[in-house]
Design a protein around this motif. Structure first.
Motif, PDB file in Angstrom:
ATOM      1  N   HIS A 250     -72.824  71.139 111.332  1.00  0.00           N
ATOM      2  CA  HIS A 250     -73.126  71.475 109.939  1.00  0.00           C
ATOM      3  C   HIS A 250     -74.263  70.608 109.408  1.00  0.00           C
ATOM      4  CE1 HIS A 250     -72.537  71.722 105.560  1.00  0.00           C
ATOM      5  NE2 HIS A 250     -71.915  72.880 105.778  1.00  0.00           N
TER       6      HIS A 250
ATOM      7  N   THR B  37     -76.492  83.992 114.179  1.00  0.00           N
ATOM      8  CA  THR B  37     -77.527  82.971 114.261  1.00  0.00           C
ATOM      9  C   THR B  37     -78.719  83.302 113.375  1.00  0.00           C
ATOM     10  OG1 THR B  37     -78.588  84.099 116.139  1.00  0.00           O
ATOM     11  CG2 THR B  37     -76.939  82.410 116.658  1.00  0.00           C
ATOM     12  N   ASN B  38     -79.589  82.331 113.236  1.00  0.00           N
ATOM     13  CA  ASN B  38     -80.867  82.503 112.546  1.00  0.00           C
ATOM     14  C   ASN B  38     -81.879  81.602 113.251  1.00  0.00           C
ATOM     15  OD1 ASN B  38     -82.446  82.029 109.445  1.00  0.00           O
ATOM     16  ND2 ASN B  38     -82.102  84.014 110.362  1.00  0.00           N
TER      17      ASN B  38
ATOM     18  N   TRP C 215     -74.430  79.735 112.534  1.00  0.00           N
ATOM     19  CA  TRP C 215     -73.743  79.669 111.246  1.00  0.00           C
ATOM     20  C   TRP C 215     -72.253  79.372 111.377  1.00  0.00           C
ATOM     21  CZ3 TRP C 215     -77.215  78.997 107.811  1.00  0.00           C
ATOM     22  CH2 TRP C 215     -78.420  79.691 107.820  1.00  0.00           C
TER      23      TRP C 215
ATOM     24  N   ASN D 274     -69.984  76.207 110.226  1.00  0.00           N
ATOM     25  CA  ASN D 274     -68.955  76.406 109.206  1.00  0.00           C
ATOM     26  C   ASN D 274     -67.557  76.046 109.694  1.00  0.00           C
ATOM     27  OD1 ASN D 274     -70.023  77.067 106.738  1.00  0.00           O
ATOM     28  ND2 ASN D 274     -70.093  79.268 107.124  1.00  0.00           N
TER      29      ASN D 274
ATOM     30  N   LEU E 249     -71.673  77.731 104.515  1.00  0.00           N
ATOM     31  CA  LEU E 249     -73.010  78.253 104.788  1.00  0.00           C
ATOM     32  C   LEU E 249     -73.004  79.764 105.003  1.00  0.00           C
ATOM     33  CD1 LEU E 249     -74.307  75.470 107.216  1.00  0.00           C
ATOM     34  CD2 LEU E 249     -74.819  75.752 104.777  1.00  0.00           C
TER      35      LEU E 249
ATOM     36  N   GLY F  49     -75.990  80.968 103.574  1.00  0.00           N
ATOM     37  CA  GLY F  49     -77.138  80.114 103.823  1.00  0.00           C
ATOM     38  C   GLY F  49     -77.217  78.984 102.819  1.00  0.00           C
TER      39      GLY F  49
END
Length: 386
Positions: free
Chosen positions: A46, A272-273, A298, A302, A324, A327
């Motif tokens: 995180h 994901t990002n 993410w 989290n 998150l 975001g």
């Protein structure tokens, strides 16, 4: 010459695909910044993810030659476009859309078979996501089929990473948007919906181009449909597996919003990002060179026990400040108020049926395959209360 990095894990491995949450939970504890040939540098803690989100100068969102408006932009360009789109998700707009959203939810919920098994994704989650998105944008029922077909094709091509097909689908989406814009520009057209309003939008005093409008609409459409459909599947499966929580929410619908945040923290709708390091940087005990591709996970972030006490337990009363799900930083989801309303309304309508969401004996949900998250199939049934 930089030597190649030895992979720490394989995101496509069978054991990862079977239970991605458990796999990334374990990886986060012993290798919180992990390299793979598929995702490059994966950030799982995180604190590390939050650091990236709040440092766009070091971790750029410009990850593709095809710029996504505004998600694939950095300041100051991002700031100007973000300022233009945020009013579309104002409390007033969201509240005005709620009755229409509720009517869509009620119609789909009422059509579900009672007693017989059904696939929550195919018969509720995806139709709801597509229909509410079309309605929000001012698109007609005739557009539902085209958008549904495109969404399915894009999802399949994304899973297979078929670059040529994805490029063709991008052109197809541009054509869908072009038809929408032409309909509103036709002589005598008197349309005053979200799409028409977006066509009148300006950034820095310059009208949006059709390509920019298409990029915004694709971002809203693909992101909204995918995340809402995944969220509905996750929520319905979780409630079917936790009958006491389902009963509590049915009796106290005002507790639905925090329950949604907590359930989706535990099993997020987005996997994901991506980011790109603009300079050499040390993070999580690893050294990343300039140009390194970074993947934010993410759900792993989290479920980090360093950020959430008893992180794997369902505690809807906990503070969601660190969650998150939507975001954080400059790219926090602008459509979060709309998504929250849509999920709340759907659960209100579903739980008001007077029947119980239940698993189908012998039929387990099918996990979605990366880069998707959640479930690909969720067999459920509506049973009579015991």
């Amino acid at each position: 010459m930089t030597s190649p990095v030895e992979p720490d894990w394989d995101p496509r491995a069978a054991e990862v695909q079977r239970d991605p949450q458990a796999a990334t939970d374990a990886l986060r504890e012993h290798c919180p910044v992990a390299y793979s040939n598929l995702l490059h540098w994966s950030l799982l803690r995180h604190a590390d993810v939050l650091r990236v989100l709040h440092d766009p100068a070091t971790f750029s969102s410009v990850v593709s030659q095809h710029v996504a408006v505004p998600n694939g932009m950095d300041p100051p360009q991002h700031t100007a476009y973000r300022r233009a789109i945020e009013p579309y998700f104002s409390p007033e707009r969201v509240a005005a859309f709620e009755p229409q959203c509720r009517a869509i939810a009620r119609g789909l919920v009422d059509a579900l078979p009672q007693g017989a098994a059904f696939d929550c994704i195919a018969q509720l989650a995806l139709p709801f996501a597509v229909q509410v998105q079309c309605a929000f944008l001012g698109w007609t029922e005739e557009d539902y089929a085209a958008l549904s077909e495109w969404t399915h094709a894009n999802h399949a091509a994304t899973l297979a990473q078929e670059r040529t097909l994805l490029a063709d689908l991008a052109i197809q989406f541009q054509s869908i948007v072009t038809r929408q814009l032409a309909r509103r520009r036709a002589p005598g057209a008197d349309v005053n919906d979200i799409t028409a309003s977006l066509m009148r939008e300006q950034v820095n005093g310059v009208p949006l181009t059709d390509a920019e409008i298409a990029s915004i609409l694709r971002n809203w459409t693909v992101g909204e449909i995918g995340s809402i459909a995944a969220s509905v599947g996750i929520l319905c499966d979780w409630l079917a597996q936790h009958a006491p929580v389902q009963a509590q929410l049915r009796g106290r619908p005002e507790t639905i919003p925090p329950a949604v945040e907590e359930i989706l923290r535990l099993r997020g709708p987005l996997a994901t990002n991506r980011r790109v390091a603009t300079c050499p940087v040390d993070i999580g005990g690893r050294h990343l060179p300039a140009g390194a591709r970074v993947t934010l996970h993410w759900t792993a972030a989290n479920r980090d026990p360093q950020a959430f006490e008893d992180a794997l337990e369902y505690r809807p009363e906990r503070s969601q400040e660190a969650n998150l799900l939507w975001g954080a930083g400059i790219h926090v989801c602008p459509g979060a108020p709309l998504a929250r309303m849509e999920l709340r309304v759907l659960l209100e309508e579903l739980l008001a049926l007077g029947v119980v969401l239940a698993p189908v004996p012998g039929q387990a949900p099918e996990p979605a395959v990366h880069p998707a998250s959640g479930w690909a199939c969720v067999p459920l049934r509506l049973a009579k209360p015991v």
